[in-house]
Scaffold this motif. Structure first.
Motif, PDB file in Angstrom:
ATOM      1  N   ASN A   1      -4.440 -24.463  20.534  1.00 26.46           N
ATOM      2  CA  ASN A   1      -4.405 -23.270  21.377  1.00 26.46           C
ATOM      3  C   ASN A   1      -3.087 -22.529  21.184  1.00 26.46           C
ATOM      4  OD1 ASN A   1      -4.740 -21.318  23.317  1.00 26.46           O
ATOM      5  ND2 ASN A   1      -4.420 -22.691  25.059  1.00 26.46           N
ATOM      6  N   SER A   2      -3.123 -21.485  20.362  1.00 27.72           N
ATOM      7  CA  SER A   2      -1.917 -20.725  20.057  1.00 27.72           C
ATOM      8  C   SER A   2      -1.833 -19.416  20.842  1.00 27.72           C
ATOM      9  CB  SER A   2      -1.857 -20.420  18.557  1.00 27.72           C
ATOM     10  OG  SER A   2      -2.997 -19.677  18.148  1.00 27.72           O
ATOM     11  N   ALA A   3      -2.711 -19.244  21.834  1.00 27.52           N
ATOM     12  CA  ALA A   3      -2.659 -18.032  22.652  1.00 27.52           C
ATOM     13  C   ALA A   3      -1.389 -18.024  23.492  1.00 27.52           C
ATOM     14  CB  ALA A   3      -3.883 -17.962  23.565  1.00 27.52           C
ATOM     15  N   SER A   4      -0.851 -16.833  23.716  1.00 29.38           N
ATOM     16  CA  SER A   4       0.367 -16.720  24.528  1.00 29.38           C
ATOM     17  C   SER A   4       0.093 -17.270  25.921  1.00 29.38           C
ATOM     18  CB  SER A   4       0.819 -15.260  24.621  1.00 29.38           C
ATOM     19  OG  SER A   4       1.150 -14.760  23.338  1.00 29.38           O
TER      20      SER A   4
ATOM     21  N   SER B   1       5.079 -24.976  28.156  1.00 30.03           N
ATOM     22  CA  SER B   1       5.385 -23.552  28.024  1.00 30.03           C
ATOM     23  C   SER B   1       6.501 -23.226  29.006  1.00 30.03           C
ATOM     24  CB  SER B   1       4.156 -22.681  28.301  1.00 30.03           C
ATOM     25  OG  SER B   1       3.721 -22.844  29.644  1.00 30.03           O
ATOM     26  N   ALA B   2       7.212 -22.127  28.757  1.00 24.04           N
ATOM     27  CA  ALA B   2       8.304 -21.765  29.651  1.00 24.04           C
ATOM     28  C   ALA B   2       8.648 -20.291  29.522  1.00 24.04           C
ATOM     29  CB  ALA B   2       9.545 -22.622  29.370  1.00 24.04           C
TER      30      ALA B   2
ATOM     31  N   ALA C   1       7.159 -18.632  22.556  1.00 21.87           N
ATOM     32  CA  ALA C   1       5.855 -18.528  21.912  1.00 21.87           C
ATOM     33  C   ALA C   1       5.121 -19.854  22.084  1.00 21.87           C
ATOM     34  CB  ALA C   1       6.028 -18.204  20.431  1.00 21.87           C
ATOM     35  N   ALA C   2       3.806 -19.818  21.984  1.00 24.46           N
ATOM     36  CA  ALA C   2       3.009 -21.026  22.189  1.00 24.46           C
ATOM     37  C   ALA C   2       3.384 -22.107  21.173  1.00 24.46           C
ATOM     38  CB  ALA C   2       1.528 -20.692  22.067  1.00 24.46           C
ATOM     39  N   VAL C   3       3.469 -23.318  21.652  1.00 26.22           N
ATOM     40  CA  VAL C   3       3.680 -24.482  20.787  1.00 26.22           C
ATOM     41  C   VAL C   3       2.483 -25.405  20.967  1.00 26.22           C
ATOM     42  CG1 VAL C   3       6.186 -24.307  20.918  1.00 26.22           C
ATOM     43  CG2 VAL C   3       4.981 -25.741  22.569  1.00 26.22           C
ATOM     44  N   PRO C   4       2.163 -26.233  19.979  1.00 28.21           N
ATOM     45  CA  PRO C   4       0.987 -27.091  20.106  1.00 28.21           C
ATOM     46  C   PRO C   4       1.208 -28.249  21.067  1.00 28.21           C
ATOM     47  CG  PRO C   4       2.154 -27.599  18.091  1.00 28.21           C
ATOM     48  CD  PRO C   4       2.828 -26.393  18.682  1.00 28.21           C
ATOM     49  N   ALA C   5       0.117 -28.879  21.450  1.00 26.35           N
ATOM     50  CA  ALA C   5       0.213 -30.088  22.266  1.00 26.35           C
ATOM     51  C   ALA C   5       0.860 -31.195  21.431  1.00 26.35           C
ATOM     52  CB  ALA C   5      -1.172 -30.513  22.736  1.00 26.35           C
TER      53      ALA C   5
END
Length: 423
Positions: A193-196, A247-248, A296-300
């Protein structure tokens, strides 16, 4: 009365724990970096000959002069992954250029490079702690740097001659990761899931960050506020389990004054993994109006992320305490005053924690790649994991001291009444 007063004075003079001190209003001056209390001094050598040994699991303190290249030594086995992080701390009044920074590499005894990473202070040219890491990995295995033996950590200052001549302090940590019990996949997940991410909302809790990695304050999913002054850096840590996606967003409030202008890259937010390797960062300028910087999105977290090329995927390779580091550029003070400014940190952690890949041994230091129930409780309350025990001890001490005071006063009262009757 004298005894009671003595007890009261002793109780009042007892020092508060570090966590309580960290929760106060920050100083208007740029905060200094809080080095680990158990950091051992080590001198970097100008070559491999005489390079000081860095033992796994320990933290060291050193110094890096300008235009210098320093060597440190590692002794590694053939199976473990080894990680080294180097945090450089210039003086608060140092003059920096946009290219100033450090480069960290790990080399084998044959001068083969196992890794090469760098960190810079950025366009704001604001003195603050920066961290770069090095690694010798057996998973994924490198074409060189195999086998047990002696390896070298090489630390260099990069930049221009325009920077201040003073040395930078260094904090160096070493960590080893054991091999797996059973070999698994050697390719990263094909999709994630790379969505913002949507910034977290809800009730706001106060949590003043620490002044270094060793004093990072635990926070979990939620909205946290703090005061931050120009030149100050705040350190937080969040528990992220296997299969979870952090996320942050960091928000800087508006000012109520006559300040004007624009501070470039005023607010910086960086995510580091449990071995202090940079995962992702975000920067935003400031014009006195509220601004936000979102990662930016990071993976699990997944063991096989280490086989990916992008840093923000590759670094999400293990569970543990991830660090959120927030810096407010010193130049903000010139345009908008000394503050403190209102900082809001929105932390998100998506997904349920999963079982790990199954290590064949223990990390050094122990439990680096694990999250305990105590870690999660501390994060939910916005405090360091050991702060609760410390505060309980202080409370118990206070109750004990209060009991002694009451007992002394009781004895004094009885004695006074007897004396009055005798007269």
């Amino acid at each position: 009365m004298a005894a009671a007063a003595a007890v009261l004075c002793t109780t009042a003079a007892a020092p508060w724990p570090t966590a309580a001190a960290a929760a106060g209003t920050p100083s208007t001056a740029a905060s200094s970096y809080a080095f680990a209390e158990d950091a051992q001094p080590v001198d970097g050598a100008k070559g491999t000959t005489g390079a000081g040994l860095l033992d796994a699991g320990r933290t060291y303190r050193s110094s890096l002069p300008r235009d210098a290249t320093l060597y440190y030594r590692l002794h590694l086995d053939a199976a473990s992954n080894a990680y080294v992080s180097v945090t450089a701390v210039p003086r608060a009044d140092a003059t920096l250029s946009i290219t100033d920074g450090i480069r960290v590499s790990v080399q084998d005894a044959h001068n083969h490079s196992c890794s090469n990473e760098r960190a810079r202070f950025g366009a704001a040219k604001s003195p603050h702690p920066i961290t770069a890491w090095g690694a010798r990995t057996t998973s994924p295995a490198a074409p060189v740097c195999r086998g047990a033996g002696t390896y070298y950590v090489v630390v260099e200052r990069t930049g221009t001659a325009d920077s201040s001549p003073g040395a930078w302090d260094l904090e160096i940590t070493t960590t080893t990761e054991p091999r797996l019990k059973q070999a698994g996949a050697t390719s990263p997940p094909e999709t994630w899931n790379s969505a913002s991410p949507t910034p977290v909302s809800g009730a706001v809790g106060h949590s003043q960050g620490g002044a270094g990695f060793s004093q990072a304050v635990s926070v979990g999913q939620g909205v946290w506020s703090a005061g931050i002054t120009p030149g100050q850096t705040l350190f937080y840590k969040i528990p992220v389990g296997w299969g979870q996606q952090p996320s942050a967003t960091a928000e800087l409030g508006s000012v109520n004054g006559d300040g004007h202008g624009y501070a470039i890259d005023a607010l910086a937010l960086t995510l580091y993994n449990p071995v202090r390797a940079a995962v992702e960062d975000a920067n935003v300028g400031y014009d006195g109006k509220q601004k936000s910087a979102s990662l930016a999105a990071v993976p699990a977290v997944d063991y096989t992320n280490r086989y990916a090329i992008p840093d923000r995927v590759n670094a999400m390779r293990f569970a543990g305490s991830y660090y959120l580091v927030v810096h407010l550029a010193a130049g903000v003070a010139q345009k908008f005053g000394d503050g403190p400014f209102r900082l809001t940190l929105r932390v998100g952690i998506e997904g349920a924690a999963q079982d790990g890949p199954g290590y064949a041994g223990q990390s050094v230091p122990a439990n680096v790649f694990q999250i305990t129930a105590q870690d999660r409780q501390a994060a939910a309350e916005g405090a360091t994991a050991d702060a609760h025990a410390t505060m309980r001890a202080v409370a118990a001490g206070g109750i004990g001291a209060g009991t002694v005071v009451l007992a002394v006063l009781g004895v004094w009262t009885v004695a006074a009444r007897r004396s009055a009757r005798a007269r």
